[in-house]
Design a protein around this motif. Structure first.
Motif, PDB file in Angstrom:
ATOM      1  N   GLN A 239       0.722  -1.265  -0.068  1.00  0.00           N
ATOM      2  CA  GLN A 239      -0.072  -0.143  -0.059  1.00  0.00           C
ATOM      3  C   GLN A 239       0.762   1.137   0.177  1.00  0.00           C
ATOM      4  OE1 GLN A 239      -3.886   0.162   0.447  1.00  0.00           O
ATOM      5  NE2 GLN A 239      -3.088   1.857  -0.599  1.00  0.00           N
ATOM      6  N   SER A 240       1.871   1.198   0.874  1.00  0.00           N
ATOM      7  CA  SER A 240       3.019   2.152   0.962  1.00  0.00           C
ATOM      8  C   SER A 240       3.464   2.427  -0.566  1.00  0.00           C
ATOM      9  CB  SER A 240       4.001   2.062   2.028  1.00  0.00           C
ATOM     10  OG  SER A 240       4.748   3.310   1.966  1.00  0.00           O
ATOM     11  N   GLU A 241       3.868   1.724  -1.122  1.00  0.00           N
ATOM     12  CA  GLU A 241       4.764   1.874  -2.424  1.00  0.00           C
ATOM     13  C   GLU A 241       3.836   2.211  -3.547  1.00  0.00           C
ATOM     14  OE1 GLU A 241       7.826   1.213  -3.245  1.00  0.00           O
ATOM     15  OE2 GLU A 241       8.462   0.675  -1.278  1.00  0.00           O
ATOM     16  N   LEU A 242       2.321   1.606  -3.522  1.00  0.00           N
ATOM     17  CA  LEU A 242       1.549   2.020  -4.233  1.00  0.00           C
ATOM     18  C   LEU A 242       1.034   3.670  -4.221  1.00  0.00           C
ATOM     19  CD1 LEU A 242      -0.592   1.604  -6.474  1.00  0.00           C
ATOM     20  CD2 LEU A 242      -2.205   0.867  -4.766  1.00  0.00           C
ATOM     21  N   ASN A 243       0.867   3.810  -2.899  1.00  0.00           N
ATOM     22  CA  ASN A 243       0.520   5.382  -2.559  1.00  0.00           C
ATOM     23  C   ASN A 243       1.789   6.148  -3.106  1.00  0.00           C
ATOM     24  OD1 ASN A 243      -1.770   4.218  -1.641  1.00  0.00           O
ATOM     25  ND2 ASN A 243      -1.011   4.823   0.643  1.00  0.00           N
ATOM     26  N   LYS A 244       3.035   5.845  -2.998  1.00  0.00           N
ATOM     27  CA  LYS A 244       4.010   6.646  -3.484  1.00  0.00           C
ATOM     28  C   LYS A 244       4.050   6.847  -4.762  1.00  0.00           C
ATOM     29  CE  LYS A 244       9.184   6.915  -2.980  1.00  0.00           C
ATOM     30  NZ  LYS A 244       9.426   7.194  -4.609  1.00  0.00           N
ATOM     31  N   PHE A 245       3.856   5.804  -5.582  1.00  0.00           N
ATOM     32  CA  PHE A 245       3.584   5.729  -6.760  1.00  0.00           C
ATOM     33  C   PHE A 245       2.754   6.634  -7.459  1.00  0.00           C
ATOM     34  CE2 PHE A 245       1.206   4.120 -10.782  1.00  0.00           C
ATOM     35  CZ  PHE A 245       2.340   4.154 -11.502  1.00  0.00           C
ATOM     36  N   LEU A 246       1.450   6.711  -6.786  1.00  0.00           N
ATOM     37  CA  LEU A 246       0.488   7.797  -7.318  1.00  0.00           C
ATOM     38  C   LEU A 246       0.650   8.996  -6.994  1.00  0.00           C
ATOM     39  CD1 LEU A 246      -2.584   5.441  -6.305  1.00  0.00           C
ATOM     40  CD2 LEU A 246      -1.587   5.782  -8.664  1.00  0.00           C
ATOM     41  N   ASP A 247       1.463   9.056  -5.976  1.00  0.00           N
ATOM     42  CA  ASP A 247       1.753  10.463  -5.614  1.00  0.00           C
ATOM     43  C   ASP A 247       2.874  11.095  -6.349  1.00  0.00           C
ATOM     44  OD1 ASP A 247       0.182  10.531  -3.115  1.00  0.00           O
ATOM     45  OD2 ASP A 247       1.835   9.961  -1.931  1.00  0.00           O
ATOM     46  N   ASP A 248       3.621  10.167  -6.911  1.00  0.00           N
ATOM     47  CA  ASP A 248       4.597  10.690  -7.908  1.00  0.00           C
ATOM     48  C   ASP A 248       4.052  10.994  -9.253  1.00  0.00           C
ATOM     49  OD1 ASP A 248       6.815  10.501  -6.316  1.00  0.00           O
ATOM     50  OD2 ASP A 248       7.424   8.533  -6.942  1.00  0.00           O
ATOM     51  N   ALA A 250       1.057  12.409  -9.424  1.00  0.00           N
ATOM     52  CA  ALA A 250       0.405  13.714  -9.237  1.00  0.00           C
ATOM     53  C   ALA A 250       1.169  14.730  -9.254  1.00  0.00           C
ATOM     54  CB  ALA A 250      -0.365  13.564  -7.924  1.00  0.00           C
ATOM     55  N   THR A 251       2.637  14.541  -9.260  1.00  0.00           N
ATOM     56  CA  THR A 251       3.492  15.615  -9.540  1.00  0.00           C
ATOM     57  C   THR A 251       3.539  16.164 -10.847  1.00  0.00           C
ATOM     58  OG1 THR A 251       5.374  14.246  -9.694  1.00  0.00           O
ATOM     59  CG2 THR A 251       4.816  14.845  -7.223  1.00  0.00           C
ATOM     60  N   GLN A 252       3.269  15.279 -11.760  1.00  0.00           N
ATOM     61  CA  GLN A 252       3.222  15.785 -13.316  1.00  0.00           C
ATOM     62  C   GLN A 252       2.432  16.745 -13.719  1.00  0.00           C
ATOM     63  OE1 GLN A 252       3.868  12.353 -16.060  1.00  0.00           O
ATOM     64  NE2 GLN A 252       4.108  11.103 -14.531  1.00  0.00           N
ATOM     65  N   PRO A 257      -0.538  12.193 -17.122  1.00  0.00           N
ATOM     66  CA  PRO A 257       0.606  11.501 -16.645  1.00  0.00           C
ATOM     67  C   PRO A 257       1.244  10.674 -17.219  1.00  0.00           C
ATOM     68  CG  PRO A 257      -1.015  12.409 -14.930  1.00  0.00           C
ATOM     69  CD  PRO A 257      -1.680  12.330 -16.246  1.00  0.00           C
ATOM     70  N   THR A 258       2.539  10.557 -17.626  1.00  0.00           N
ATOM     71  CA  THR A 258       3.102   9.158 -18.227  1.00  0.00           C
ATOM     72  C   THR A 258       3.245   8.176 -17.217  1.00  0.00           C
ATOM     73  OG1 THR A 258       4.513  11.029 -19.491  1.00  0.00           O
ATOM     74  CG2 THR A 258       5.267   8.588 -19.324  1.00  0.00           C
ATOM     75  N   SER A 259       2.781   7.059 -17.930  1.00  0.00           N
ATOM     76  CA  SER A 259       2.833   5.625 -16.962  1.00  0.00           C
ATOM     77  C   SER A 259       1.769   5.465 -15.899  1.00  0.00           C
ATOM     78  CB  SER A 259       4.393   5.320 -16.770  1.00  0.00           C
ATOM     79  OG  SER A 259       4.959   5.353 -17.930  1.00  0.00           O
ATOM     80  N   CYS A 260       0.856   6.645 -15.695  1.00  0.00           N
ATOM     81  CA  CYS A 260      -0.021   6.522 -14.734  1.00  0.00           C
ATOM     82  C   CYS A 260      -1.435   5.901 -15.164  1.00  0.00           C
ATOM     83  CB  CYS A 260       0.135   8.062 -14.077  1.00  0.00           C
ATOM     84  SG  CYS A 260       1.850   8.468 -13.564  1.00  0.00           S
ATOM     85  N   THR A 273      -1.267  25.814 -15.300  1.00  0.00           N
ATOM     86  CA  THR A 273      -0.586  24.534 -15.085  1.00  0.00           C
ATOM     87  C   THR A 273      -1.457  23.591 -14.445  1.00  0.00           C
ATOM     88  OG1 THR A 273       1.511  25.593 -15.054  1.00  0.00           O
ATOM     89  CG2 THR A 273       1.660  23.227 -13.992  1.00  0.00           C
ATOM     90  N   PRO A 274      -1.603  22.312 -15.136  1.00  0.00           N
ATOM     91  CA  PRO A 274      -2.635  21.363 -14.530  1.00  0.00           C
ATOM     92  C   PRO A 274      -2.091  21.144 -12.833  1.00  0.00           C
ATOM     93  CG  PRO A 274      -2.404  20.726 -16.622  1.00  0.00           C
ATOM     94  CD  PRO A 274      -1.377  21.746 -16.222  1.00  0.00           C
ATOM     95  N   ALA A 275      -2.764  20.835 -11.906  1.00  0.00           N
ATOM     96  CA  ALA A 275      -2.367  20.512 -10.474  1.00  0.00           C
ATOM     97  C   ALA A 275      -3.164  19.239 -10.148  1.00  0.00           C
ATOM     98  CB  ALA A 275      -2.614  21.551  -9.619  1.00  0.00           C
TER      99      ALA A 275
END
Length: 344
Positions: A239-248, A250-252, A257-260, A273-275
């Protein structure tokens, strides 16, 4: 003089009769079929594995393995790892229940012997088959097991390779060929003493298996399954790794977002700029698949805030909305203990 000779003859006859009676009594008790099996059970109760294995017929021969239906691959070089005192215990109140003559397998006699006993506090029994194996000392009956009393524990470890039995941790692949391919689930067979109670479990950083108890009171194969499943620590880490991936993701600052697992298409002109942000993370729930643990397509929700200008009338507005998405993943626990996560 004649009277003295007669006295000696009478005494000698009495002594001979006494010796013969003693020998006969011993052959009916200590050196009987039941007495022989009791030696084996007493040795197990004392943890005397050397003494138990020294008795005739304890180790299975080719005929035993074939009668048990074991394949040549399984029967070849069965590990003797569990033939040790440290895994024994709880055998007491041993009593002979019955001894029955059976057909001879050679020129001696064969008997079926049943013993009752307590196994870790539970009343149990086991059937043994023995046969005459000549004599020793020229007068006392010798016996051997006509069918080995040992069990063959066929252990299947689902989603893992290691397990613990009666406090001893083993690796199912320890006796595999060096070039054997890695598999998600593993299995191995082990010679083991019977009667005995075996408790199987698995506990590691990422996986836990509920205890499985096997009461081995029958010679030959006994199947046992150790089902290692993701524990809270593993689910939490995924869950932590998944959340981190999704948070990353969201920074795009792009609409796609690429590969998201999400994105949005806007036909109007982008004025800011999209947020992105995540308003609902997919909840990780792992179930076993054929090759890995799987999280099926699970819903989540992103959120976007971006200013746009209408191409129709030029009005500027803010797109402030949720963007639902779904995603899944596969997880494998590597030999090092690290997780290999594949998103999909």
């Amino acid at each position: 003089m004649l009277r003295a000779v007669l006295a000696i003859v009478v005494v000698a006859g009495l002594l001979a009769a006494g010796v013969a009676g003693t020998i006969s009594a011993l052959n009916r008790t200590v050196y009987s079929a039941g007495g022989f099996v009791e030696q084996y059970l007493d040795a197990l109760a004392r943890g005397d594995t050397v003494g138990a294995l020294a008795l005739g017929g304890v180790m299975p021969g080719t005929a035993d393995l074939a009668a048990w239906g074991l394949t040549n691959e399984v029967a070849k070089d069965l590990p003797e790892t569990l033939l040790r005192a440290s895994v024994l215990g709880g055998l007491d109140n041993i009593e002979l229940a019955s001894t029955t003559d059976t057909l001879a397998t050679d020129d001696g006699t064969a008997q079926t012997v049943v013993f009752d006993f307590d196994l870790n506090g539970t009343a149990s029994s086991m059937v043994f088959t023995v046969e005459r194996a000549g004599t020793f000392g020229g007068v006392f009956n010798a016996w051997a097991f006509s069918t080995s009393p040992l069990a063959v524990l066929q252990v299947s470890v689902l989603h893992e390779r290691s397990f613990t039995v009666n406090g001893l941790t083993l690796d199912t692949r320890a006796h595999s060929a060096a070039d054997a391919p890695a598999t998600f689930s593993t299995s191995a067979a082990y010679l083991a003493f019977a009667p005995n109670r075996y408790t199987f479990e698995h506990e590691s950083a990422m996986l836990t298996a509920e205890k499985a108890t096997v009461r081995a009171t029958v010679a030959g194969p006994t199947a046992v399954e150790v089902n290692a499943l993701p524990n809270e620590a593993m689910v939490g880490q995924v869950q932590s790794e998944l959340n981190k991936f999704l948070d990353d993701c969201a920074t795009q600052t792009v609409l796609q977002p690429t590969s998201c697992p999400w994105g949005i298409t806007i036909d109007d002109r982008i004025e800011s700029t999209p947020a992105w942000s995540i308003t609902a993370y997919p909840t990780v729930a792992l179930t076993p698949g054929e090759l890995s643990f799987e999280m099926g397509a699970t819903p989540g929700q992103a959120h976007i805030v971006v200013d746009v200008q209408s191409l129709f009338d030029g009005d500027v507005s803010t797109r402030d909305e949720d963007v639902p998405f779904t995603m899944g993943l596969s997880v494998v626990v590597q030999p090092s203990g690290a997780l290999a996560i594949q998103l999909h």
